[in-house]
Design a protein around this motif. Structure first.
Motif, short mmCIF file in Angstrom:
data_model
loop_
_atom_site.label_atom_id
_atom_site.label_comp_id
_atom_site.label_asym_id
_atom_site.label_seq_id
_atom_site.Cartn_x
_atom_site.Cartn_y
_atom_site.Cartn_z
N ILE A 143 -10.21 7.84 25.25
CA ILE A 143 -10.24 7.20 26.57
C ILE A 143 -9.45 8.04 27.57
N LEU B 65 -10.72 -10.81 17.10
CA LEU B 65 -10.67 -9.57 16.31
C LEU B 65 -9.51 -9.60 15.33
N PHE C 14 -7.62 0.42 25.66
CA PHE C 14 -7.24 1.82 25.94
C PHE C 14 -7.54 2.18 27.40
N ARG D 38 -15.90 -8.58 22.91
CA ARG D 38 -15.14 -8.04 21.77
C ARG D 38 -15.70 -6.68 21.32
N ASP D 39 -17.01 -6.45 21.61
CA ASP D 39 -17.62 -5.18 21.20
C ASP D 39 -16.95 -4.00 21.91
N TYR D 40 -16.50 -4.23 23.12
CA TYR D 40 -15.85 -3.16 23.89
C TYR D 40 -14.34 -3.40 24.03
N LEU E 226 -11.73 -2.45 22.36
CA LEU E 226 -10.85 -1.28 22.26
C LEU E 226 -10.93 -0.43 23.52
N ILE E 227 -12.15 -0.31 24.06
CA ILE E 227 -12.32 0.46 25.30
C ILE E 227 -11.53 -0.22 26.42
N GLU F 17 -6.55 -1.77 16.37
CA GLU F 17 -5.93 -2.71 17.32
C GLU F 17 -4.45 -2.37 17.52
N ALA G 118 -16.97 6.69 27.98
CA ALA G 118 -16.18 6.85 26.74
C ALA G 118 -17.09 7.21 25.57
N ILE G 119 -18.24 6.58 25.50
CA ILE G 119 -19.16 6.85 24.39
C ILE G 119 -19.71 8.27 24.50
N LYS H 184 -23.92 -7.41 25.25
CA LYS H 184 -23.01 -7.40 24.12
C LYS H 184 -21.93 -8.43 24.37
N LYS H 185 -21.08 -8.61 23.37
CA LYS H 185 -19.95 -9.52 23.57
C LYS H 185 -18.74 -8.70 24.01
#
Lengths: 127, 421
Positions: free
Chosen positions: B187, B78, B131, B123-125, B127-128, B84, B172-173, B120-121
């Motif tokens: 979060i 990323l 945090f 990296r997609d999550y 930030l979740i 970030e 979170a979503i 998913k990868k």
């Protein structure tokens, strides 16, 4: 179902953005491809070069998977406050914004999976 | 490209600075011993690591947790931008009072596993995951506070951490949709929700969740100097980006800073990506120094939690906060403190002033009056929420801000729909 949801959310966010300008006419069309789709939105509100640059900036394609999969899930979900073109920008593979002869603007969006090449769309980006 | 390099340099310089100061501040052996002891120390709110193990050990912990987050970003391929930096500074900030390598890693693994489960990868999550380390105290609680035998407690806590990580993304979503991006610490809201259930389950199973209150009164020079040092690093980065042209660099940064002031700050407002790294670095420097000055002039302690809150402000000044949208919220919180006769030096009100700025997007989008009301309500609710999750959610203010934002957004949404009919 997943795709269906994404179509609705992207169209909803785009419509929200255009409707904020109180257009008299708004047309949104969608063209499905095997691994992606093309959305074209047209309205009749005249715009300055700066307005168009702002739209392009908002829709600027960001390769930000971490934002797309998290904050991008808000696209088309909420219609409170100003619409957020950047949420659309996270999801798209190609964008073209142009004035149309009748006045107003045409926004073309190409959306596809990670391996999708927008150049392969049957409706080309130059059409 | 240059912008990305500048932001990398900024965060690396901060981490390196903290590590070096952590080693030389006192006895190096004691600092490392303290650092290892922190990994097994109860981490629920409020556990001031500076009061527990001293400055050196705490700074090493902050640098280590920051490095963990930084490596996670790099390994996931990323870019370092506003989001970030917000996540990295939040991780570092809370490593002053709760986050450790021990309690962060299982959650980050769990969230990455969750990404894999839905094809998913990781990296997609990412930030979740970063945090999401707000739930770290739950892992330490299971491992070291429940009184279980270590042979069961350590793997058990690790597995539960992974489990929490797996369920965090969907929650979170869903929470994001509740407040529609008007609470910057989403979060915190989500972790509070999970913490509410885990604390209730623990109590139902007979565990005593006694409140913790380790609140130091540290005002050591080295602690007072941390935020000004970060501001100086930010200034150096602005100058370096313009290849040494000091005047031109600051002129451009100020121009971009003024653009940032026009933004609402609603999630996701990545100032570094959408405006510039220079402008966001200047915003960070201004925000950091303003809040630091507030703490210094108040003669409040510069302990772990207060420094943590300042780090979070520094981080989120790349991702949603600026002087114009935080001011009404802070004013609302201070007004509530005065009106209800709270002690401004007590942990809850003091931290609410800092962390309540999570509600800044409400002021940015709907104006200063809404921001003021949000701040006022935030102080009222944040007093209660900590007890609900037993201090398991480090971002208690994020939990309270989520509730406040949801209330205000619901009312505004209803009012607008009725008014437009």
């Amino acid at each position: 179902m997943k795709r269906h949801e994404l179509y609705v959310q992207l169209i909803s966010e785009l419509a929200n953005y255009l409707l904020h300008g109180n257009p008299k006419k708004m047309v949104i069309s969608m063209h499905l491809e095997s691994d992606g789709f093309h959305i074209a939105a047209i309205d009749d509100r005249p715009r300055t070069d700066k307005d168009i640059a702002d739209i392009e900036h908002g829709l600027m394609m960001h390769k930000r998977p971490e934002l797309a999969s998290y904050y991008g899930t808000m696209v088309g979900q909420d219609l409170l406050g100003s619409s957020r073109l950047e949420l659309i920008g996270f999801q798209i593979k190609g964008v073209k914004v142009e004035r149309i002869p009748e006045g107003g603007v045409m926004i073309n969006l190409w959306i596809g999976s990670e391996d999708f090449d927008p150049a392969m769309f049957t409706i080309s980006q130059d059409s | 490209m240059q912008e990305t390099k500048t932001l990398h340099a900024f965060v690396i310089a901060v981490m390196l600075g903290l590590f070096v100061v952590g080693m030389v501040e006192g006895d190096i052996v004691q600092a490392f011993q303290g650092f290892f002891r922190l990994q097994v120390t109860p981490a629920r709110l409020v556990s001031d690591f500076i009061a527990v193990e001293g400055v050196g050990a705490t700074l090493l912990n902050v640098a280590a947790v920051g490095l963990l987050g930084y490596l996670f970003v790099i390994l996931n391929g990323l870019k370092i931008t506003g989001a970030e930096l917000a996540a990295l500074f939040t991780m570092m900030g809370f490593a002053f009072f709760g986050k450790t390598l021990f309690n962060c890693i299982p959650i980050m693994l769990g969230v990455s596993l969750s990404a894999r489960i839905v094809k998913k990868k990781p990296r997609d999550y990412a930030l979740i995951a970063m945090f999401g380390t707000a739930m770290g105290p739950l892992i330490t609680f299971i491992a070291f506070e429940l009184g279980m035998r270590r042979i069961f407690a350590l793997p058990g806590s690790f597995l539960i951490g992974i489990g929490i990580g797996i369920v965090l993304p969907p929650i979170a979503i869903a929470m994001l949709r509740l407040h529609q991006g008007y609470n910057l610490y989403n979060i915190g809201f989500s972790a509070g929700f999970v913490g509410l259930f885990t604390a209730s389950l623990s109590e139902a199973a007979g565990a005593d969740i006694l409140p913790l209150s380790m609140w130091g009164t540290a005002r050591e020079p080295v602690l007072i100097a941390i935020i000004p040092a970060i501001v100086v690093i930010a200034f150096f980065c602005i100058v370096a980006e313009n290849r040494g042209h000091i005047r031109a660099g600051f002129a451009e940064a100020f121009k971009d800073f003024r653009k940032i002031l026009t933004m609402s700050g609603r999630l996701p407002s990545d100032f570094a990506d959408s405006i510039s790294s220079k402008g966001s670095l200047l915003n960070t420097a201004i925000m950091g120094i303003l809040f630091w000055l507030g703490v210094v002039l108040l003669r409040a302690p510069l302990n772990g939690p207060v420094l943590g809150s300042l780090f979070t402000i520094v981080g989120f000044s790349f991702f949603g906060k600026h002087p114009k949208n935080v001011f009404p919220v802070v004013l609302g919180i201070v007004a509530a403190i005065v009106l209800f006769g709270k002690d401004i030096y007590a942990p809850t009100p003091l931290l609410a002033i800092m962390f309540g700025t999570a509600l800044a997007p409400l002021a940015g989008e709907f104006g200063p009056i809404v921001g003021f009301i949000a701040g006022f309500l935030h102080l009222v609710i944040v007093d209660r929420t900590g007890v609900w999750h037993g201090g398991m959610d480090l971002y208690n203010n994020g939990f309270a801000a989520g509730l406040t934002a949801t209330l205000i957004v619901s009312i505004i949404e209803w009012y607008r729909s009725v008014r437009d009919e």
